[in-house]
Design a protein around this motif. Structure first.
Motif, short mmCIF file in Angstrom:
data_model
loop_
_atom_site.label_atom_id
_atom_site.label_comp_id
_atom_site.label_asym_id
_atom_site.label_seq_id
_atom_site.Cartn_x
_atom_site.Cartn_y
_atom_site.Cartn_z
N ILE A 205 33.23 31.26 41.58
CA ILE A 205 34.36 32.14 41.29
C ILE A 205 35.32 31.40 40.38
O ILE A 205 35.44 30.17 40.44
CB ILE A 205 35.08 32.66 42.55
N ILE A 206 35.96 32.15 39.51
CA ILE A 206 36.96 31.58 38.60
C ILE A 206 38.28 32.26 38.88
O ILE A 206 38.35 33.50 38.97
CB ILE A 206 36.57 31.79 37.13
N ILE A 207 39.33 31.46 39.04
CA ILE A 207 40.67 32.02 39.17
C ILE A 207 41.52 31.50 38.03
O ILE A 207 41.29 30.42 37.49
CB ILE A 207 41.33 31.71 40.54
N ASP A 208 42.50 32.29 37.64
CA ASP A 208 43.44 31.90 36.60
C ASP A 208 44.78 32.52 36.94
O ASP A 208 44.85 33.71 37.31
CB ASP A 208 42.95 32.38 35.23
N ASN A 209 45.83 31.73 36.87
CA ASN A 209 47.17 32.19 37.26
C ASN A 209 47.15 32.79 38.67
O ASN A 209 47.84 33.76 38.95
CB ASN A 209 47.71 33.22 36.27
N GLY A 210 46.34 32.19 39.53
CA GLY A 210 46.27 32.62 40.93
C GLY A 210 45.46 33.86 41.20
O GLY A 210 45.33 34.27 42.34
N LYS A 211 44.87 34.47 40.16
CA LYS A 211 44.12 35.71 40.32
C LYS A 211 42.61 35.46 40.16
O LYS A 211 42.20 34.62 39.35
CB LYS A 211 44.55 36.75 39.28
N LEU A 212 41.83 36.21 40.91
CA LEU A 212 40.37 36.15 40.79
C LEU A 212 39.95 36.90 39.52
O LEU A 212 40.26 38.08 39.35
CB LEU A 212 39.72 36.80 42.01
N ILE A 213 39.23 36.21 38.61
CA ILE A 213 38.81 36.88 37.37
C ILE A 213 37.29 36.93 37.22
O ILE A 213 36.79 37.64 36.36
CB ILE A 213 39.43 36.20 36.13
N SER A 214 36.56 36.21 38.07
CA SER A 214 35.09 36.28 38.01
C SER A 214 34.50 35.83 39.33
O SER A 214 35.00 34.89 39.95
CB SER A 214 34.57 35.39 36.86
N ASP A 215 33.44 36.51 39.76
CA ASP A 215 32.74 36.16 41.00
C ASP A 215 31.27 36.53 40.82
O ASP A 215 30.91 37.70 40.84
CB ASP A 215 33.35 36.91 42.18
N CYS A 216 30.41 35.52 40.60
CA CYS A 216 29.00 35.79 40.35
C CYS A 216 28.20 34.50 40.53
O CYS A 216 28.77 33.44 40.83
CB CYS A 216 28.80 36.36 38.95
#
Length: 315
Positions: A205-216
Motif C-alpha cells: 500500500i502507498i500513502i501520501d499526505n496521510g491518505k491511502l492512494i494505492s493498495d495492490c
C-alpha cells in the motif's frame, strides 16, 4: 486467512499538520504488507498508533481483535515492534538487552534462555552476543533490535525500515528471515527500498499526505509502469536510428525510442497494450535479416510508479 490488523478511519494531526487522514486498511495472517510512502507521508505515525504507542485523534485500529484504545496492553502482547529508531541501553550487552526485553515480556528460566538462543541464531548475533550495544556497528544494532521484536514469537510484526543500515548480505539474511516467517504471521514493514517490496511483500500500500492512494500486489503495482510490457532489443550491424522508426511502426507498438543497455545502443519499443510485441519484433528482424543480440520484455519499474502516484497525490 483471518484479519490480524485493521485500521478504520484512522486520523492523527500534529497542530495544523494532518499526518494520518481517514486511513483504513486490513492485513491478514500470511500477508507481508509493504507500507510505502514518501518522507512525511504518515507511515511511522500509523505504525505507532497500531502498536498502541500513540493514540489517534479519531478512528481506531485493532490487532488480533484487540482495540488499541480499549485494550492497549493486549495489543502490545500480541505484536513485535521494530521502530525506525530503536532505543536500547548502550551499556547492556546484546544478551543482557534481550534478557531484559524477554523479562518485560514475562519470560524467565528456561523459556527465556531458549528464546534468547533462538533469536540470536535467527538474527546472526552469535559473534556479538556478549558485546555491549554501544560498541556495535549500525548493522548489528539494527539486528539486535529486530531480535527483541521477535523474542516472544508474536503473531504480528510491525517493522519500520527493518534493513536500514545493513550491508547487502545482511539485507538478504533479514529478507530471507521475513519470508520464512511469513506463512504464519501478519507482517507490516515500512521501507524506502522498493526492491525489498519485490523480494518479500505479497501486497503493497502507498500513502501520501496521510491518505491511502494505492493498495495492490507488487506485480499489479509494477503493471502501472509505462515500461510494463515494453521490449528492449539490440542488434548487430544495424543502426538504432534506422531500427527505431521501423519498430515503432509495428501494429502492436505505440512508439519506439533509442536507449542504451550496458552502454551499448538499443531500442525500447512500447506496446499498445495487446500481447505479442516481442514475437512481432522477432518476426520483423527475421524478415529484414537483422541479427538480434539482446531482447527482453520489461516488467515495469516500481520506483517510476511510486514517483507518479505520490507526485500527483493519487489522482
Amino acid at each position: 486467512m483471518s484479519v490480524m490488523v485493521e485500521t478504520l478511519n484512522l486520523t492523527k494531526s500534529f497542530g495544523p499538520i494532518t499526518a494520518v487522514d481517514q486511513l483504513s486498511f486490513s492485513v491478514k495472517r500470511g500477508e507481508v504488507l509493504g507500507f510505502l510512502g514518501p518522507n512525511g507521508a504518515g507511515k511511522s505515525t500509523t505504525m505507532r498508533i497500531i502498536t498502541a504507542f500513540m493514540a489517534p485523534d479519531s478512528g481506531t485500529a485493532t490487532v488480533c481483535g484487540h482495540d488499541v484504545l480499549k485494550n492497549p496492553m493486549a495489543v502490545r502482547q500480541t505484536l513485535g515492534y521494530l521502530p525506525e529508531t530503536a532505543p536500547a541501553y548502550g551499556e547492556m550487552s546484546v544478551e543482557g538487552f534481550l534478557s531484559f526485553v524477554g523479562a518485560i515480556r514475562g519470560m524467565d528460566g528456561a523459556e527465556l534462555t531458549n528464546a534468547i538462543d533462538r533469536v540470536v541464531e535467527l538474527c546472526r548475533l552469535s559473534s556479538v552476543r556478549g558485546q555491549s550495544f554501544e560498541t556495535l556497528s549500525k548493522g548489528f544494532k539494527r539486528r539486535t533490535c529486530l531480535a527483541q521484536a521477535l523474542i516472544h514469537d508474536p503473531p504480528v510484526l510491525i517493522l519500520d525500515e527493518p534493513t536500514d543500515g545493513l550491508d547487502p548480505n545482511q539485507k538478504h539474511e533479514v529478507r530471507r528471515l521475513i519470508a520464512d516467517m511469513a506463512s504464519d504471521k501478519c507482517i507490516i514493514l515500512s521501507t524506502h527500498i522498493l526492491e525489498e517490496v519485490d523480494a518479500v511483500c505479497s501486497r503493497a500500500i502507498i500513502i501520501d499526505n496521510g491518505k491511502l492512494i494505492s493498495d495492490c500486489t507488487p506485480e499489479e503495482l509494477r503493471s502501472q509502469s509505462v515500461r510494463h510490457g515494453a521490449v528492449t532489443v539490440a542488434f548487430e550491424g544495424v543502426e538504432v536510428s534506422v531500427a527505431a522508426p521501423t519498430l515503432g511502426a509495428l501494429a502492436l507498438a505505440e512508439k519506439a525510442k533509442v536507449t542504451e543497455v550496458d552502454g551499448a545502443p538499443a531500442v525500447i519499443v512500447y506496446p499498445t497494450g495487446e500481447k505479442g510485441l516481442a514475437a512481432g519484433i522477432t518476426e520483423l528482424a527475421m524478415d529484414k535479416g537483422w541479427k538480434i543480440t539482446e531482447l527482453h520484455v520489461e516488467r515495469g519499474q516500481l520506483d517510476e510508479v511510486f514517483r507518479t502516484l505520490t507526485a500527483r497525490g493519487g489522482e
